[in-house]
Design a protein around this motif. Structure first.
Motif, PDB file in Angstrom:
ATOM      1  N   ALA A 120      19.475  19.491  16.226  1.00 47.00           N
ATOM      2  CA  ALA A 120      18.421  19.985  17.125  1.00 47.00           C
ATOM      3  C   ALA A 120      17.226  20.467  16.318  1.00 47.00           C
ATOM      4  O   ALA A 120      17.350  20.802  15.134  1.00 47.00           O
ATOM      5  CB  ALA A 120      18.951  21.129  17.989  1.00 47.00           C
ATOM      6  N   PHE A 121      16.079  20.507  16.960  1.00 42.60           N
ATOM      7  CA  PHE A 121      14.842  21.044  16.382  1.00 42.60           C
ATOM      8  C   PHE A 121      14.346  20.263  15.169  1.00 42.60           C
ATOM      9  O   PHE A 121      13.536  20.765  14.404  1.00 42.60           O
ATOM     10  CB  PHE A 121      15.011  22.527  15.988  1.00 42.60           C
ATOM     11  CG  PHE A 121      15.254  23.451  17.137  1.00 42.60           C
ATOM     12  CD1 PHE A 121      14.213  23.944  17.900  1.00 42.60           C
ATOM     13  CD2 PHE A 121      16.550  23.838  17.461  1.00 42.60           C
ATOM     14  CE1 PHE A 121      14.444  24.807  18.968  1.00 42.60           C
ATOM     15  CE2 PHE A 121      16.797  24.701  18.528  1.00 42.60           C
ATOM     16  CZ  PHE A 121      15.739  25.179  19.278  1.00 42.60           C
ATOM     17  N   ASN A 122      14.825  19.044  14.976  1.00 37.71           N
ATOM     18  CA  ASN A 122      14.449  18.293  13.774  1.00 37.71           C
ATOM     19  C   ASN A 122      13.385  17.235  14.011  1.00 37.71           C
ATOM     20  O   ASN A 122      12.828  16.694  13.067  1.00 37.71           O
ATOM     21  CB  ASN A 122      15.676  17.585  13.191  1.00 37.71           C
ATOM     22  CG  ASN A 122      16.115  16.430  14.070  1.00 37.71           C
ATOM     23  OD1 ASN A 122      16.508  16.635  15.225  1.00 37.71           O
ATOM     24  ND2 ASN A 122      16.036  15.214  13.567  1.00 37.71           N
ATOM     25  N   HIS A 123      13.114  16.906  15.274  1.00 33.63           N
ATOM     26  CA  HIS A 123      12.269  15.735  15.513  1.00 33.63           C
ATOM     27  C   HIS A 123      10.775  16.056  15.576  1.00 33.63           C
ATOM     28  O   HIS A 123       9.951  15.144  15.613  1.00 33.63           O
ATOM     29  CB  HIS A 123      12.695  15.018  16.810  1.00 33.63           C
ATOM     30  CG  HIS A 123      12.202  15.671  18.059  1.00 33.63           C
ATOM     31  ND1 HIS A 123      12.774  16.816  18.563  1.00 33.63           N
ATOM     32  CD2 HIS A 123      11.178  15.352  18.896  1.00 33.63           C
ATOM     33  CE1 HIS A 123      12.135  17.172  19.664  1.00 33.63           C
ATOM     34  NE2 HIS A 123      11.156  16.308  19.889  1.00 33.63           N
ATOM     35  N   LEU A 124      10.442  17.350  15.583  1.00 33.02           N
ATOM     36  CA  LEU A 124       9.035  17.754  15.626  1.00 33.02           C
ATOM     37  C   LEU A 124       8.543  18.155  14.244  1.00 33.02           C
ATOM     38  O   LEU A 124       9.281  18.765  13.469  1.00 33.02           O
ATOM     39  CB  LEU A 124       8.861  18.939  16.583  1.00 33.02           C
ATOM     40  CG  LEU A 124       9.179  18.676  18.053  1.00 33.02           C
ATOM     41  CD1 LEU A 124       9.215  19.988  18.817  1.00 33.02           C
ATOM     42  CD2 LEU A 124       8.154  17.725  18.662  1.00 33.02           C
ATOM     43  N   ILE A 125       7.288  17.839  13.947  1.00 36.32           N
ATOM     44  CA  ILE A 125       6.726  18.297  12.681  1.00 36.32           C
ATOM     45  C   ILE A 125       6.546  19.810  12.753  1.00 36.32           C
ATOM     46  O   ILE A 125       6.450  20.399  13.835  1.00 36.32           O
ATOM     47  CB  ILE A 125       5.393  17.601  12.355  1.00 36.32           C
ATOM     48  CG1 ILE A 125       4.333  17.903  13.435  1.00 36.32           C
ATOM     49  CG2 ILE A 125       5.595  16.095  12.192  1.00 36.32           C
ATOM     50  CD1 ILE A 125       2.947  17.410  13.065  1.00 36.32           C
ATOM     51  N   ALA A 126       6.499  20.468  11.587  1.00 34.92           N
ATOM     52  CA  ALA A 126       6.473  21.928  11.535  1.00 34.92           C
ATOM     53  C   ALA A 126       5.287  22.515  12.290  1.00 34.92           C
ATOM     54  O   ALA A 126       5.423  23.512  13.006  1.00 34.92           O
ATOM     55  CB  ALA A 126       6.467  22.393  10.084  1.00 34.92           C
ATOM     56  N   THR A 128       3.738  21.469  14.868  1.00 34.10           N
ATOM     57  CA  THR A 128       3.980  21.414  16.317  1.00 34.10           C
ATOM     58  C   THR A 128       5.073  22.392  16.716  1.00 34.10           C
ATOM     59  O   THR A 128       4.955  23.114  17.705  1.00 34.10           O
ATOM     60  CB  THR A 128       4.373  19.987  16.737  1.00 34.10           C
ATOM     61  OG1 THR A 128       3.310  19.092  16.381  1.00 34.10           O
ATOM     62  CG2 THR A 128       4.624  19.897  18.232  1.00 34.10           C
ATOM     63  N   LEU A 129       6.136  22.438  15.933  1.00 31.57           N
ATOM     64  CA  LEU A 129       7.260  23.323  16.219  1.00 31.57           C
ATOM     65  C   LEU A 129       6.831  24.790  16.215  1.00 31.57           C
ATOM     66  O   LEU A 129       7.386  25.613  16.940  1.00 31.57           O
ATOM     67  CB  LEU A 129       8.373  23.091  15.191  1.00 31.57           C
ATOM     68  CG  LEU A 129       9.728  23.755  15.418  1.00 31.57           C
ATOM     69  CD1 LEU A 129      10.342  23.317  16.736  1.00 31.57           C
ATOM     70  CD2 LEU A 129      10.663  23.428  14.254  1.00 31.57           C
ATOM     71  N   ALA A 130       5.830  25.119  15.412  1.00 33.21           N
ATOM     72  CA  ALA A 130       5.384  26.505  15.277  1.00 33.21           C
ATOM     73  C   ALA A 130       4.539  26.979  16.449  1.00 33.21           C
ATOM     74  O   ALA A 130       4.347  28.190  16.623  1.00 33.21           O
ATOM     75  CB  ALA A 130       4.594  26.671  13.980  1.00 33.21           C
TER      76      ALA A 130
END
Length: 199
Positions: A120-126, A128-130
């Motif tokens: 989980a949480f691996n498919h978005l670049i940092a 975007t995730l932030a």
């Protein structure tokens, strides 16, 4: 429920921002001593606390945000991972031949014996995730996959608590293949910034 993020690079810090936005306590740790992480942890928010690796691994739920090749070093720290939930936010560019032909999460899971292991949480670049996952009346999607039937529900609950919309994809070698980095081949959902509208 207690949470820890192992690895405090771009992805680890992005995840820490997600916890800080919701005022949820989270421990952060890396190979560096906690005092080296403290200034950045404090800058993210008061609920983000830097601790030693050993102390961080006392948490119920561990988010792996280390470079993929370091996951076995983390796994060796505890003699048993029983009753722990491990969230794999890593991606690997190693060729499949170096991972026994397995996808990266299935390969990494072998090192965390007894853990409930969830991709989980691996498919978005940092970057975007932030950012805030609530956008224009919708929630940013987080994909989940696991071979443990009871593992995805608590991770889905955490994702919702952080403001994301969890989407379960099934087992690691099925739906999980959609979000894995494999060598220099990316699963079709990698880097896809998708939203789920509230109904």
């Amino acid at each position: 429920m207690s949470y820890a993020i192992i690895g405090f690079g771009k992805i680890g810090q992005a995840l820490a921002h997600a916890f800080a936005r919701k005022n949820i306590d989270v421990t952060v740790a890396s190979r560096r001593p906690p005092e080296a992480l403290e200034p950045q942890a404090r800058a993210i928010g008061p609920t983000v606390v830097a601790r030693s690796l050993q102390k961080a691994l006392e948490a119920d739920t561990i988010m792996l945000a280390v470079p993929f090749e370091q996951h076995r070093e983390v796994a060796k720290i505890l003699p048993s991972w029983k009753d722990k939930t491990v969230i794999d936010a890593m991606n690997s560019q190693a060729p499949l031949v170096e991972m026994d032909g397995l996808l990266s999460s299935a390969f990494a899971a072998k090192a965390f014996i007894g853990a409930r292991f969830v991709k989980a949480f691996n498919h978005l670049i940092a970057a975007t995730l932030a950012t805030d996952p609530v956008v224009e009346g919708g929630h940013r999607v987080v994909f989940l996959s696991s071979d443990a039937e009871d593992a995805t529900a608590p991770v889905a609950a955490l994702a919702r608590q952080l403001g994301f919309a969890p989407v379960k994809l099934g087992k690691l070698d099925e739906g999980g293949a959609l979000v894995h980095a494999r060598g220099h081949v990316w699963g079709p959902f990698i880097f896809q910034d998708l939203f789920k509208k509230e109904t």
